[in-house]
Design a protein around this motif. Structure first.
Motif, PDB file in Angstrom:
ATOM      1  N   GLY A 187      16.038  -2.659 -16.682  1.00  0.00           N
ATOM      2  CA  GLY A 187      14.598  -2.889 -16.774  1.00  0.00           C
ATOM      3  C   GLY A 187      14.143  -4.312 -16.486  1.00  0.00           C
ATOM      4  N   ILE A 188      14.855  -5.009 -15.585  1.00  0.00           N
ATOM      5  CA  ILE A 188      14.492  -6.405 -15.221  1.00  0.00           C
ATOM      6  C   ILE A 188      14.316  -7.250 -16.488  1.00  0.00           C
ATOM      7  N   LYS A 189      15.356  -7.220 -17.307  1.00  0.00           N
ATOM      8  CA  LYS A 189      15.330  -8.037 -18.533  1.00  0.00           C
ATOM      9  C   LYS A 189      16.050  -9.352 -18.262  1.00  0.00           C
ATOM     10  N   VAL A 190      15.280 -10.430 -18.323  1.00  0.00           N
ATOM     11  CA  VAL A 190      15.828 -11.753 -18.024  1.00  0.00           C
ATOM     12  C   VAL A 190      16.535 -12.287 -19.264  1.00  0.00           C
ATOM     13  N   VAL A 191      17.791 -12.681 -19.121  1.00  0.00           N
ATOM     14  CA  VAL A 191      18.463 -13.361 -20.229  1.00  0.00           C
ATOM     15  C   VAL A 191      17.947 -14.805 -20.221  1.00  0.00           C
ATOM     16  N   PRO A 192      17.276 -15.247 -21.308  1.00  0.00           N
ATOM     17  CA  PRO A 192      16.667 -16.576 -21.298  1.00  0.00           C
ATOM     18  C   PRO A 192      17.723 -17.679 -21.152  1.00  0.00           C
ATOM     19  N   ASP A 193      17.283 -18.818 -20.605  1.00  0.00           N
ATOM     20  CA  ASP A 193      18.198 -19.944 -20.359  1.00  0.00           C
ATOM     21  C   ASP A 193      18.969 -20.350 -21.613  1.00  0.00           C
ATOM     22  N   PHE A 194      18.274 -20.392 -22.756  1.00  0.00           N
ATOM     23  CA  PHE A 194      18.974 -20.852 -23.965  1.00  0.00           C
ATOM     24  C   PHE A 194      20.084 -19.871 -24.355  1.00  0.00           C
ATOM     25  N   CYS A 195      19.914 -18.616 -24.022  1.00  0.00           N
ATOM     26  CA  CYS A 195      20.973 -17.627 -24.311  1.00  0.00           C
ATOM     27  C   CYS A 195      22.151 -17.797 -23.359  1.00  0.00           C
ATOM     28  N   ILE A 196      21.847 -18.061 -22.080  1.00  0.00           N
ATOM     29  CA  ILE A 196      22.922 -18.292 -21.110  1.00  0.00           C
ATOM     30  C   ILE A 196      23.729 -19.517 -21.549  1.00  0.00           C
ATOM     31  N   LYS A 197      23.002 -20.563 -21.956  1.00  0.00           N
ATOM     32  CA  LYS A 197      23.679 -21.778 -22.442  1.00  0.00           C
ATOM     33  C   LYS A 197      24.508 -21.460 -23.684  1.00  0.00           C
ATOM     34  N   GLY A 198      23.920 -20.691 -24.593  1.00  0.00           N
ATOM     35  CA  GLY A 198      24.617 -20.308 -25.823  1.00  0.00           C
ATOM     36  C   GLY A 198      25.870 -19.508 -25.523  1.00  0.00           C
ATOM     37  N   LEU A 199      25.783 -18.620 -24.534  1.00  0.00           N
ATOM     38  CA  LEU A 199      26.958 -17.833 -24.148  1.00  0.00           C
ATOM     39  C   LEU A 199      28.054 -18.754 -23.615  1.00  0.00           C
ATOM     40  N   ARG A 200      27.650 -19.722 -22.802  1.00  0.00           N
ATOM     41  CA  ARG A 200      28.637 -20.675 -22.257  1.00  0.00           C
ATOM     42  C   ARG A 200      29.340 -21.422 -23.392  1.00  0.00           C
ATOM     43  N   GLU A 201      28.556 -21.905 -24.348  1.00  0.00           N
ATOM     44  CA  GLU A 201      29.135 -22.650 -25.478  1.00  0.00           C
ATOM     45  C   GLU A 201      30.088 -21.771 -26.281  1.00  0.00           C
ATOM     46  N   LEU A 202      29.626 -20.565 -26.549  1.00  0.00           N
ATOM     47  CA  LEU A 202      30.443 -19.629 -27.315  1.00  0.00           C
ATOM     48  C   LEU A 202      31.762 -19.350 -26.590  1.00  0.00           C
ATOM     49  N   CYS A 203      31.678 -19.145 -25.292  1.00  0.00           N
ATOM     50  CA  CYS A 203      32.876 -18.878 -24.498  1.00  0.00           C
ATOM     51  C   CYS A 203      33.828 -20.072 -24.544  1.00  0.00           C
ATOM     52  N   ASP A 204      33.276 -21.275 -24.435  1.00  0.00           N
ATOM     53  CA  ASP A 204      34.123 -22.473 -24.479  1.00  0.00           C
ATOM     54  C   ASP A 204      34.808 -22.610 -25.834  1.00  0.00           C
ATOM     55  N   GLU A 205      34.036 -22.378 -26.893  1.00  0.00           N
ATOM     56  CA  GLU A 205      34.598 -22.489 -28.250  1.00  0.00           C
ATOM     57  C   GLU A 205      35.726 -21.508 -28.482  1.00  0.00           C
TER      58      GLU A 205
END
Ligand code: PLP
Length: 387
Positions: A187-205
């Motif tokens: 449904g064209i749901k945009v993952v907001p920038d802060f979530c993309i950043k949060g995912l990156r941080e979580l993945c790194d951790e």
């Protein structure tokens, strides 16, 4: 009766020709095409440069095996890596092959570095990653998986936008999180920038890889990739749909770190990356990389937004929400999306549905403001008819 296996609920309409934003039906009717092969013909129908490229290449060389060096493939890979986070590219023919390659590369990486227990991929409810078996069970949409068991193992799923559930689902076996930067079929749901950043941080951790599925949204937002404006780098990015401008082409982009497991013989494709497909992929980039082209996509996206928002404000009981960025747009409807799409077709405009009662709009990136105005006019007409 059709001899084609009945896997599609097709509309009883066919086309003989396409030019830019328009399609011409067999009965001569002219349609404004905002389906564009589902986000595929990024440069519209029969773009001059693509037509010329395919004509010239078809007289030189179509297909050779990946057993040999393919210069057109080297060139496209170099251009894709020079201009993105990626260090390497492996070419496929479709989106589902690109997501499958992503899954394989993630697992192989951990195998290679001596952590073979890290082999499970986390995904989100409502996702779509393609129709091959692993991609199907990765997305785990019951509408698509029913009857196709046994379930392909190796995937865990959490609700969309539920940080707590996500953190809870991560364990010592988690290899990667895979998510569409803009959920397309969902449904064209945009993952907001802060979530993309949060995912990156979580993945790194947690020593996890980040796979951003850009099969539907790449090239469309006004950035080369939709994730770019969040400022992070993923590890693996499958792309397809738009990158061949309508020619079957998929690719999986990876960084140097995760590439280490993929040695000769670990993956392959007969057709993937053949000279004809590579010539077209390169020709698409010739246009996309033109100075100001993507900037212009942003501008046109804004212009389209303004027009769509005006209609939404005028018909708040018909259109609930305008979703998307640049020229990947979704209208969340408060009336039946399928009926609305049908009425748009009566007004000679083609659109396509998505989950959450959404209508997707994929203008070609070469669309002009007159054509966007025409779309807005037609959408407004149908709003009026349905109110
Ligand atoms: C369409 C799509 C796929 C599958 O692509 P195919 O070329 O149909 O195999 C995978 N992921 C996303 C996000 C898509 O939109």
């Amino acid at each position: 009766m059709s001899s084609v296996l009945g896997t599609y609920a097709r509309k009883a309409i066919s086309f003989t020709e396409g030019k830019g934003s328009y399609l011409f039906a067999t009965n001569g009717d002219k349609y404004l095409d905002f389906v564009q092969g589902i986000a595929t013909n990024v440069l519209g129908h029969c773009h001059e440069h693509l037509v010329k490229t395919i004509q010239e290449q078809s007289e030189k060389l179509w297909h050779v095996s990946n057993a040999f060096v393919i210069p057109e493939q080297e060139r496209l890979a170099k251009r894709l890596t020079d201009n993105t986070f990626a260090d390497f590219v492996c070419f496929q023919n479709s989106g589902t092959e690109a997501t499958e390659a992503s899954i394989k590369i993630a697992r192989k990486y951990f195998h290679k570095i001596g952590k073979p227990e890290k082999n499970r991929i986390l995904t989100f409810q409502g996702a779509f990653h393609g129709r091959t078996l692993a991609a199907l069970f990765a997305a785990n949409n019951p509408k698509h998986t029913e009857g196709f068991g046994p379930k392909v193992d190796g995937f865990d799923q959490v609700p969309f936008a539920d940080e707590k559930a996500l953190k809870k689902a991560i364990n010592k076996n988690t290899a990667a999180i895979m998510v569409e930067t803009i959920m397309g079929e969902g449904g064209i749901k945009v993952v907001p920038d802060f979530c993309i950043k949060g995912l990156r941080e979580l993945c790194d951790e947690r020593d996890i890889l980040l796979i951003l599925d850009e099969v539907q949204c790449a090239y469309r937002t006004g950035n080369f990739f939709a994730f770019e404006k969040s400022g992070i780098n993923p590890d693996i990015v499958p792309i397809a749909k738009g990158i061949g401008g309508g020619f079957p082409l998929g690719a999986c982009l990876v960084n140097k770190k995760v590439s280490v497991g993929m040695t000769p013989g670990t993956h392959g494709s007969t057709f993937g990356g053949n000279p004809l497909a590579m010539a077209v992929g390169n020709a698409v980039l010739d246009v996309i990389f033109k100075k100001g082209f993507l900037e212009n996509v942003k501008e046109k996206g804004k212009y389209f937004d303004q027009g769509l928002n005006k209609i939404k404000d005028k018909y708040p009981k018909i259109i609930g929400e305008i979703r998307g960025i640049g020229l990947i747009k979704g209208l969340r409807m408060l009336v039946d999306n399928v009926e609305f799409i049908k009425k748009l077709m009566d007004h000679k405009m083609l659109t396509i549905k998505a989950e959450e009662n959404v209508i997707r709009l994929f203008p070609p990136l070469i669309v002009n403001n007159n054509e966007l105005d025409e779309a807005i006019e037609k959408i407004e007409k149908v709003c009026k008819e349905m109110s």
